[in-house]
Design an enzyme around this catalytic site. Structure first.
Site, PDB file in Angstrom:
ATOM      1  N   GLU A   1      36.212  24.736  36.614  1.00 54.45           N
ATOM      2  CA  GLU A   1      36.023  24.745  35.158  1.00 54.45           C
ATOM      3  C   GLU A   1      36.173  23.345  34.572  1.00 54.45           C
ATOM      4  O   GLU A   1      37.275  22.831  34.405  1.00 54.45           O
ATOM      5  CB  GLU A   1      37.030  25.702  34.498  1.00 54.45           C
ATOM      6  CG  GLU A   1      36.916  27.138  34.968  1.00 54.45           C
ATOM      7  CD  GLU A   1      35.589  27.789  34.597  1.00 54.45           C
ATOM      8  OE1 GLU A   1      34.970  27.386  33.581  1.00 54.45           O
ATOM      9  OE2 GLU A   1      35.164  28.699  35.333  1.00 54.45           O
TER      10      GLU A   1
ATOM     11  N   GLU B   1      41.872  28.585  27.487  1.00 56.90           N
ATOM     12  CA  GLU B   1      40.809  28.246  28.430  1.00 56.90           C
ATOM     13  C   GLU B   1      40.944  29.037  29.721  1.00 56.90           C
ATOM     14  O   GLU B   1      39.938  29.460  30.311  1.00 56.90           O
ATOM     15  CB  GLU B   1      40.812  26.748  28.726  1.00 56.90           C
ATOM     16  CG  GLU B   1      39.616  26.297  29.534  1.00 56.90           C
ATOM     17  CD  GLU B   1      38.294  26.571  28.837  1.00 56.90           C
ATOM     18  OE1 GLU B   1      37.403  27.178  29.487  1.00 56.90           O
ATOM     19  OE2 GLU B   1      38.140  26.193  27.660  1.00 56.90           O
TER      20      GLU B   1
ATOM     21  N   GLU C   1      35.054  35.105  31.949  1.00 57.25           N
ATOM     22  CA  GLU C   1      33.739  34.716  32.449  1.00 57.25           C
ATOM     23  C   GLU C   1      33.572  35.051  33.925  1.00 57.25           C
ATOM     24  O   GLU C   1      32.519  35.530  34.344  1.00 57.25           O
ATOM     25  CB  GLU C   1      33.508  33.218  32.232  1.00 57.25           C
ATOM     26  CG  GLU C   1      33.249  32.861  30.788  1.00 57.25           C
ATOM     27  CD  GLU C   1      32.962  31.382  30.584  1.00 57.25           C
ATOM     28  OE1 GLU C   1      33.041  30.611  31.568  1.00 57.25           O
ATOM     29  OE2 GLU C   1      32.668  31.006  29.443  1.00 57.25           O
TER      30      GLU C   1
END
Length: 117
Positions: free
Chosen positions: A22, A63, A70
């Site tokens: 990420e 995050e 996701e």
């Protein structure tokens, strides 16, 4: 105690995966490393210090949540689905709100430190 050790290992694996996969997480970690020492210079008292530092952690937490959502949505399939899109958009909104919180906290404390009475 064994469960705690395993849980710590899983958590560290999660942080490692977020760092590896990420880019946004890496950028936010770098931002936190830059701003963390600045918090000690900016804060006038322990309450301000806690607010400044905790707002940094909220961004990282958000995050991580976004990345987890996701990953789960992408794991279930590549086809476009309204609920998948909604889940990803909501998780992204969590990150946005945490960044707004960071800006508000840091902005208010900096304002009072440098421009306030």
């Amino acid at each position: 105690m064994t469960r705690v050790v395993h849980a710590l290992g899983y958590s560290l694996q999660g942080l490692g995966a977020a760092w590896k996969f990420e880019a946004a997480f890496r950028q936010e970690v770098i931002l936190a490393f830059v701003l963390f020492p600045c918090a000690f210079l900016l804060a006038n008292n322990h309450i301000e210090l806690v607010l400044l530092i905790s707002s940094l952690f909220w961004v990282l937490i958000a995050e991580l949540i976004n990345s987890a959502v996701e990953a789960v949505v992408d794991r279930t399939g590549t086809e476009i689905h309204e609920l998948s899109g909604r889940a990803k958009d909501i998780a992204s909104a969590v990150v946005l709100l945490s960044l707004i919180l960071l800006a508000v906290v840091w902005g208010i404390i900096a304002w009072h430190r440098f421009l306030g009475s």
